[in-house]
Design an enzyme around this catalytic site. Structure first.
Site, mmCIF file in Angstrom:
data_model
loop_
_atom_site.group_PDB
_atom_site.id
_atom_site.type_symbol
_atom_site.label_atom_id
_atom_site.label_comp_id
_atom_site.label_asym_id
_atom_site.label_seq_id
_atom_site.Cartn_x
_atom_site.Cartn_y
_atom_site.Cartn_z
ATOM 1 N N ALA A 28 0.878 -1.184 0.000
ATOM 2 C CA ALA A 28 0.000 0.000 0.000
ATOM 3 C C ALA A 28 0.916 1.234 0.000
ATOM 4 O O ALA A 28 0.838 2.103 0.872
ATOM 5 C CB ALA A 28 -0.964 0.008 1.176
ATOM 6 N N GLY A 32 5.854 8.169 1.734
ATOM 7 C CA GLY A 32 6.856 7.818 2.747
ATOM 8 C C GLY A 32 7.761 6.712 2.215
ATOM 9 O O GLY A 32 8.995 6.792 2.304
ATOM 10 N N HIS A 33 7.132 5.692 1.641
ATOM 11 C CA HIS A 33 7.921 4.593 1.054
ATOM 12 C C HIS A 33 8.793 5.112 -0.099
ATOM 13 O O HIS A 33 9.923 4.665 -0.283
ATOM 14 C CB HIS A 33 6.988 3.503 0.518
ATOM 15 C CG HIS A 33 6.127 2.849 1.570
ATOM 16 N ND1 HIS A 33 4.773 2.906 1.555
ATOM 17 C CD2 HIS A 33 6.460 2.105 2.660
ATOM 18 C CE1 HIS A 33 4.277 2.228 2.584
ATOM 19 N NE2 HIS A 33 5.278 1.737 3.276
ATOM 20 N N VAL A 175 7.822 11.431 6.173
ATOM 21 C CA VAL A 175 7.213 12.237 5.105
ATOM 22 C C VAL A 175 5.753 12.484 5.479
ATOM 23 O O VAL A 175 5.056 11.568 5.935
ATOM 24 C CB VAL A 175 7.300 11.505 3.746
ATOM 25 C CG1 VAL A 175 6.700 12.361 2.635
ATOM 26 C CG2 VAL A 175 8.746 11.166 3.427
ATOM 27 N N TYR A 183 2.272 10.259 6.383
ATOM 28 C CA TYR A 183 1.730 9.251 5.476
ATOM 29 C C TYR A 183 1.757 7.891 6.173
ATOM 30 O O TYR A 183 2.737 7.553 6.853
ATOM 31 C CB TYR A 183 2.582 9.149 4.202
ATOM 32 C CG TYR A 183 2.264 10.206 3.184
ATOM 33 C CD1 TYR A 183 1.149 10.073 2.355
ATOM 34 C CD2 TYR A 183 3.056 11.335 3.053
ATOM 35 C CE1 TYR A 183 0.841 11.047 1.412
ATOM 36 C CE2 TYR A 183 2.760 12.316 2.116
ATOM 37 C CZ TYR A 183 1.650 12.165 1.303
ATOM 38 O OH TYR A 183 1.339 13.116 0.382
ATOM 39 N N SER A 185 -0.063 3.741 5.475
ATOM 40 C CA SER A 185 -0.991 2.893 4.713
ATOM 41 C C SER A 185 -2.338 2.832 5.423
ATOM 42 O O SER A 185 -3.359 2.548 4.811
ATOM 43 C CB SER A 185 -0.418 1.484 4.571
ATOM 44 O OG SER A 185 0.881 1.562 4.026
HETATM 45 P P1 AMP Z 1 5.118 -0.154 6.437
HETATM 46 O O1 AMP Z 1 4.840 -0.517 5.018
HETATM 47 O O2 AMP Z 1 4.091 0.744 7.051
HETATM 48 O O3 AMP Z 1 5.474 -1.348 7.293
HETATM 49 O O4 AMP Z 1 6.431 0.729 6.405
HETATM 50 C C1 AMP Z 1 7.593 0.308 5.729
HETATM 51 C C2 AMP Z 1 8.685 1.300 6.000
HETATM 52 O O5 AMP Z 1 8.274 2.599 5.566
HETATM 53 C C3 AMP Z 1 9.046 1.436 7.477
HETATM 54 O O6 AMP Z 1 10.463 1.568 7.585
HETATM 55 C C4 AMP Z 1 8.360 2.703 7.884
HETATM 56 O O7 AMP Z 1 8.996 3.374 8.946
HETATM 57 C C5 AMP Z 1 8.470 3.523 6.610
HETATM 58 N N1 AMP Z 1 7.445 4.563 6.572
HETATM 59 C C6 AMP Z 1 6.106 4.407 6.728
HETATM 60 N N2 AMP Z 1 5.478 5.608 6.671
HETATM 61 C C7 AMP Z 1 6.444 6.540 6.484
HETATM 62 C C8 AMP Z 1 6.442 7.965 6.364
HETATM 63 N N3 AMP Z 1 5.315 8.670 6.408
HETATM 64 N N4 AMP Z 1 7.627 8.585 6.180
HETATM 65 C C9 AMP Z 1 8.784 7.869 6.138
HETATM 66 N N5 AMP Z 1 8.853 6.537 6.248
HETATM 67 C C10 AMP Z 1 7.705 5.873 6.428
#
Ligand code: AMP
Length: 279
Positions: A28, A32-33, A175, A183, A185
């Site tokens: 998703a 940020g990603h 981000v 941001y 998911s």
């Molecule tokens: P997730 O898919 O939510 O497990 O996140 C995967 C990676 O993206 C993790 O290292 C999170 O810390 C990073 N991440 C998620 N949201 C953000 C964001 N808004 N800004 C920066 N990194 C993010």
């Protein structure tokens, strides 16, 4: 872009050489990603390999949480990675990652007790276990994690140190949307009204930051300030607001250098987290 879903195919892949930098995600994908992917490319170089993994890890969801309904937009995630010039997308099924009779877990037992660990028992054990597996499967030279999940980042650094994984952990700043909401998911679960009210999180953390700059030393005063601000949003239910040492994640009485103000707040069933490092 290569798309692989088995461990064997990843092990036998050939890449042009250079550094492999991994961005582990649950998909998703959002801005940020994208920032993590940008940082990964910076570290991998043009000839290096930027790998993204997308795996909704059942082990890190507590019973009764949103594992089943976690968004899995496969096609748009694939396009997203292609547009971001990712070299390898690793997208395994749970059956590829976990044998039914698996019996080994990785558990960090100190940092995991703090903050989110209190309301998400077993969560960081699931995170450490899957991240260790991804490191073993992809053998990256570095991996990028976001500061939004500050506790996760600290725990992964600790795991890498304590278990002698041979890679660099790189952090990337949070981000945000224009109105300050980080941001996530999970933001797509929010109703229009919840989404509006969720902007209070960033504003409350910034108010805490400003109060520190103005000389506030009491952690309790800071936490009370943040709690009172969030209480103004009628749909917000606070899980925790805590002021901790950014290294040990232990609660502090006084604001000292290297303090982190962190929170988790529920809007309906949607749990949002955010944090700010204090000046
Ligand atoms: P997730 O898919 O939510 O497990 O996140 C995967 C990676 O993206 C993790 O290292 C999170 O810390 C990073 N991440 C998620 N949201 C953000 C964001 N808004 N800004 C920066 N990194 C993010």
């Amino acid at each position: 872009m290569k798309i692989l879903s088995t461990v064997a195919s990843v092990h036998s892949r050939k890449h042009a050489g250079g550094r492999c930098v991994l961005v582990p995600t649950m998909g998703a994908l959002h801005k940020g990603h994208l920032e993590l992917i940008r940082v990964a490319r910076e570290h991998a170089g043009r000839n290096g390999e930027v790998a993204v993994s997308i795996f909704v890890n059942p082990l890190q969801f507590e019973p009764g949480s949103d594992f089943e309904k976690y968004p899995r937009p496969e096609k748009s995630d694939e396009d997203f990675c292609r547009d971001a010039e990712v070299d390898l997308l690793f997208r395994p099924l749970p059956s590829e990652m976990y044998a039914e009779d698996r019996s080994i877990y990785i558990e960090e037992v100190s940092l995991s007790e703090a903050l989110c660990g209190r309301s998400r028992p077993g969560h960081f054990r699931g995170v450490c276990t899957v991240v260790a597996k991804l490191f073993n499967i992809l053998s990256p030279d570095a991996a990028v994690f976001g500061e939004k999940d500050f506790q996760q980042l600290a725990i992964i650094r600790r795991m890498v140190r304590d278990l002698n994984f041979k890679l660099d952990i790189i952090s990337a700043p949070t981000v945000r949307e224009e109105d300050g909401l980080a941001y996530s998911s999970r933001n797509q679960y929010l109703s229009v009204e919840e989404r509006k009210q969720a902007t209070i999180l960033r504003r409350a953390l910034l108010a805490g930051f400003d109060r520190t700059k103005a000389g506030e030393k009491s952690a309790k005063a800071m936490v009370d300030l943040v709690r009172e601000m969030i209480a103004q949003a009628p749909l917000a239910r606070i899980d925790y607001v805590d002021l901790v040492d950014a290294e040990t994640l232990q609660t502090r009485d006084m604001v000292e250098p290297n303090s982190l103000l962190a929170l988790a707040v529920l809007f309906g069933k949607t749990r949002l987290i955010d944090n700010i490092q204090l000046p």
